[in-house]
Design a protein around this motif. Sequence first.
Motif, PDB file in Angstrom:
ATOM      1  N   ARG A  74      16.750   6.484 -11.714  1.00 54.44           N
ATOM      2  CA  ARG A  74      17.375   6.552 -10.393  1.00 54.44           C
ATOM      3  C   ARG A  74      16.626   7.529  -9.492  1.00 54.44           C
ATOM      4  NH1 ARG A  74      22.446   9.729 -11.083  1.00 54.44           N
ATOM      5  NH2 ARG A  74      20.835  11.353 -11.120  1.00 54.44           N
ATOM      6  N   ASN A  75      16.329   8.699 -10.032  1.00 53.10           N
ATOM      7  CA  ASN A  75      15.641   9.712  -9.234  1.00 53.10           C
ATOM      8  C   ASN A  75      14.231   9.266  -8.855  1.00 53.10           C
ATOM      9  OD1 ASN A  75      17.903  11.331  -9.438  1.00 53.10           O
ATOM     10  ND2 ASN A  75      17.108  12.511 -11.180  1.00 53.10           N
ATOM     11  N   GLU A  76      13.524   8.625  -9.761  1.00 45.72           N
ATOM     12  CA  GLU A  76      12.182   8.128  -9.466  1.00 45.72           C
ATOM     13  C   GLU A  76      12.229   7.100  -8.338  1.00 45.72           C
ATOM     14  OE1 GLU A  76      10.147   6.588 -12.825  1.00 45.72           O
ATOM     15  OE2 GLU A  76       9.966   8.517 -13.846  1.00 45.72           O
ATOM     16  N   LEU A  77      13.163   6.160  -8.444  1.00 47.89           N
ATOM     17  CA  LEU A  77      13.276   5.118  -7.432  1.00 47.89           C
ATOM     18  C   LEU A  77      13.607   5.703  -6.067  1.00 47.89           C
ATOM     19  CD1 LEU A  77      15.220   2.468  -9.547  1.00 47.89           C
ATOM     20  CD2 LEU A  77      12.922   2.173  -8.597  1.00 47.89           C
ATOM     21  N   LEU A  78      14.504   6.663  -6.027  1.00 43.71           N
ATOM     22  CA  LEU A  78      14.884   7.262  -4.750  1.00 43.71           C
ATOM     23  C   LEU A  78      13.733   8.051  -4.144  1.00 43.71           C
ATOM     24  CD1 LEU A  78      18.558   8.418  -5.457  1.00 43.71           C
ATOM     25  CD2 LEU A  78      17.757   6.348  -4.285  1.00 43.71           C
ATOM     26  N   ARG A  79      12.952   8.748  -4.971  1.00 44.26           N
ATOM     27  CA  ARG A  79      11.800   9.491  -4.449  1.00 44.26           C
ATOM     28  C   ARG A  79      10.748   8.542  -3.881  1.00 44.26           C
ATOM     29  NH1 ARG A  79      12.856  13.190  -8.877  1.00 44.26           N
ATOM     30  NH2 ARG A  79      11.555  11.944 -10.267  1.00 44.26           N
ATOM     31  N   VAL A  80      10.481   7.456  -4.606  1.00 44.51           N
ATOM     32  CA  VAL A  80       9.510   6.475  -4.107  1.00 44.51           C
ATOM     33  C   VAL A  80      10.022   5.845  -2.823  1.00 44.51           C
ATOM     34  CG1 VAL A  80       8.397   4.255  -4.600  1.00 44.51           C
ATOM     35  CG2 VAL A  80       8.516   6.004  -6.380  1.00 44.51           C
ATOM     36  N   ASN A  81      11.301   5.511  -2.788  1.00 44.05           N
ATOM     37  CA  ASN A  81      11.867   4.904  -1.572  1.00 44.05           C
ATOM     38  C   ASN A  81      11.754   5.849  -0.383  1.00 44.05           C
ATOM     39  OD1 ASN A  81      13.598   2.820  -0.199  1.00 44.05           O
ATOM     40  ND2 ASN A  81      14.990   4.562  -0.051  1.00 44.05           N
TER      41      ASN A  81
ATOM     42  N   ASP B 216       0.823  -1.214   0.000  1.00 46.56           N
ATOM     43  CA  ASP B 216       0.000   0.000   0.000  1.00 46.56           C
ATOM     44  C   ASP B 216       0.854   1.260   0.000  1.00 46.56           C
ATOM     45  OD1 ASP B 216      -2.257  -1.519  -0.045  1.00 46.56           O
ATOM     46  OD2 ASP B 216      -2.625  -1.402   2.131  1.00 46.56           O
ATOM     47  N   ALA B 217       1.995   1.220   0.709  1.00 46.12           N
ATOM     48  CA  ALA B 217       2.853   2.404   0.775  1.00 46.12           C
ATOM     49  C   ALA B 217       3.483   2.701  -0.584  1.00 46.12           C
ATOM     50  CB  ALA B 217       3.948   2.198   1.833  1.00 46.12           C
ATOM     51  N   VAL B 218       3.936   1.664  -1.266  1.00 38.01           N
ATOM     52  CA  VAL B 218       4.522   1.862  -2.594  1.00 38.01           C
ATOM     53  C   VAL B 218       3.457   2.353  -3.566  1.00 38.01           C
ATOM     54  CG1 VAL B 218       5.595   0.713  -4.567  1.00 38.01           C
ATOM     55  CG2 VAL B 218       6.368   0.171  -2.247  1.00 38.01           C
ATOM     56  N   ALA B 219       2.280   1.731  -3.536  1.00 40.72           N
ATOM     57  CA  ALA B 219       1.206   2.140  -4.443  1.00 40.72           C
ATOM     58  C   ALA B 219       0.823   3.597  -4.200  1.00 40.72           C
ATOM     59  CB  ALA B 219      -0.009   1.241  -4.257  1.00 40.72           C
ATOM     60  N   ALA B 220       0.755   3.998  -2.937  1.00 40.56           N
ATOM     61  CA  ALA B 220       0.402   5.391  -2.623  1.00 40.56           C
ATOM     62  C   ALA B 220       1.475   6.346  -3.118  1.00 40.56           C
ATOM     63  CB  ALA B 220       0.208   5.549  -1.120  1.00 40.56           C
ATOM     64  N   ALA B 221       2.746   5.975  -2.928  1.00 40.54           N
ATOM     65  CA  ALA B 221       3.846   6.839  -3.372  1.00 40.54           C
ATOM     66  C   ALA B 221       3.866   6.968  -4.880  1.00 40.54           C
ATOM     67  CB  ALA B 221       5.173   6.267  -2.868  1.00 40.54           C
ATOM     68  N   VAL B 222       3.620   5.879  -5.555  1.00 38.69           N
ATOM     69  CA  VAL B 222       3.632   5.901  -7.018  1.00 38.69           C
ATOM     70  C   VAL B 222       2.452   6.696  -7.552  1.00 38.69           C
ATOM     71  CG1 VAL B 222       3.367   4.455  -9.065  1.00 38.69           C
ATOM     72  CG2 VAL B 222       4.942   3.766  -7.258  1.00 38.69           C
ATOM     73  N   ASP B 223       1.267   6.458  -6.985  1.00 38.89           N
ATOM     74  CA  ASP B 223       0.082   7.174  -7.454  1.00 38.89           C
ATOM     75  C   ASP B 223       0.189   8.676  -7.212  1.00 38.89           C
ATOM     76  OD1 ASP B 223      -1.316   5.040  -8.503  1.00 38.89           O
ATOM     77  OD2 ASP B 223      -2.323   4.550  -6.614  1.00 38.89           O
ATOM     78  N   GLU B 224       0.830   9.063  -6.113  1.00 41.95           N
ATOM     79  CA  GLU B 224       0.934  10.478  -5.777  1.00 41.95           C
ATOM     80  C   GLU B 224       1.918  11.205  -6.679  1.00 41.95           C
ATOM     81  OE1 GLU B 224       2.278  13.335  -2.012  1.00 41.95           O
ATOM     82  OE2 GLU B 224       1.943  11.181  -1.711  1.00 41.95           O
ATOM     83  N   ARG B 225       3.013  10.538  -7.055  1.00 42.33           N
ATOM     84  CA  ARG B 225       4.111  11.212  -7.752  1.00 42.33           C
ATOM     85  C   ARG B 225       4.174  10.932  -9.248  1.00 42.33           C
ATOM     86  NH1 ARG B 225       5.065  10.329  -2.717  1.00 42.33           N
ATOM     87  NH2 ARG B 225       6.330  11.764  -1.470  1.00 42.33           N
TER      88      ARG B 225
END
Length: 452
Positions: A438-445, A363-372
């Motif tokens: 790289r930047n996308e992955l770091l922001r989601v993380n 849920d946390a990953v899905a929320a981060a991805v959907d938001e950004r």
Amino acid sequence: MTAPPIALTVAGSDSGGGAGVQADLKTMEALGVFGTSAVTSVTAQNTRGVDAIGDVDADVVEAQIRAVTEDFDVGAAKTGMLSSASIVETVSDCLAECDFPLVVDPVMVAQSGDRLLAAEAEETLRDQLLPRATLVTPNLPEAEVLTGREITDEREMRAAAESIVDAGPAAALVTGGHLDDDELVDVLHTDDETRTYRKRPQDTENTHGSGCTLSSAVAAGLAAGDDLPRAVDRAEAIIDRAIRYGLDVGDGAGPVHHSVAIRNDAARHDAVEGVREVVRALREHDASALVPEVGLNVAVATPYATGADEVAAVEGRLHRTADGMTPTGDVRLGASSHVARLLLAVRSYDPSVAAAANVRLDDAVAAAVDERLDAVEVDRTAEPDADPTEGRDGGTMAWTVERAMTDREAVPDGIYDRGAVGKEAMCRLFADSAAELRNELLRVNAAVVAAE
């Protein structure tokens, strides 16, 4: 220093640069062959059509051929536009004195529909030049003219190729067979065998010069010492890539990308280094929260990739350990099947997408991805079984992307699913460069870590 192989093109000039002598020389140079030329006609043309044609005097054509063959060690030649009977006869007589292989592209009509070979010259071409050819490369309309028969399917293509060879050439490659919406077919016939080349049609109008590029690629291969089957095999792969990444220049049908192969090869190192840079950043910032059970992989494609062997990835993927995340192998081209095929499937919709990664979904990953990001959820419970011919889980990747692209024009930044029986929930992220990924992955993380 060793001299390069040398090839000769005898063809018309295309002021638009996409076909004719210009296309031939670009192709030969890209394949490491020194190109020489004898110009037969000068055309005023662009991507929209041919505005004017002026033939070069036959004596001047002869002088050009002799100037080249008397000074250079020509390994092979090809002919293209020979617009008049006198030019055909002159070229035939000149090349009859040479012992190198000859590829004849029987250019008759331009892609725009403009006629490039006088009707009275067809008989001269058929009777005098074709019997001297190592290979003749007609498209379907040209094959119909040469054989006097209609060609509507693969069986008739094979029959046409055999008929052309029976008339004198050593081999014939009949190109451009549209058997259905999913397949293009070329047929090569020699005295020893018949080969069929099957390719997926490309959704592009930028195919100007494709016949010239194919035939000059074969001539370049022969000049370099390849036998005919190998030269044709290589040329078929080259033209498939050149059409897939055709150049959108001008207002009409643009040209194929003549130097696409050499430019793609030159970028192989950059793709590997791109993956390494992403992996370094993920480890430095401890992005282990993104690692799924099956492991996380990062894939970066060469700019004109056509297969998984041209996609760099981590061999064995990255896995979560007590120290964070660790790759189980080095980065190399062809290391990934799953993520590489997913990236290639996305690139079939948008070739500018260069990088991809798979990460754990909760849920946390899905929320981060959907938001950004612009992300799409796919239901994998409806996913078909993997096609064994596509390799382990590679066959369903195209389906996943196709489902995500339903009612969309732009490729999403991410595709995620909640899993299915025997399938872990997963999120895949896409970017136009390794740095952007790289930047996308770091922001989601960062968002996932903050949520925890």
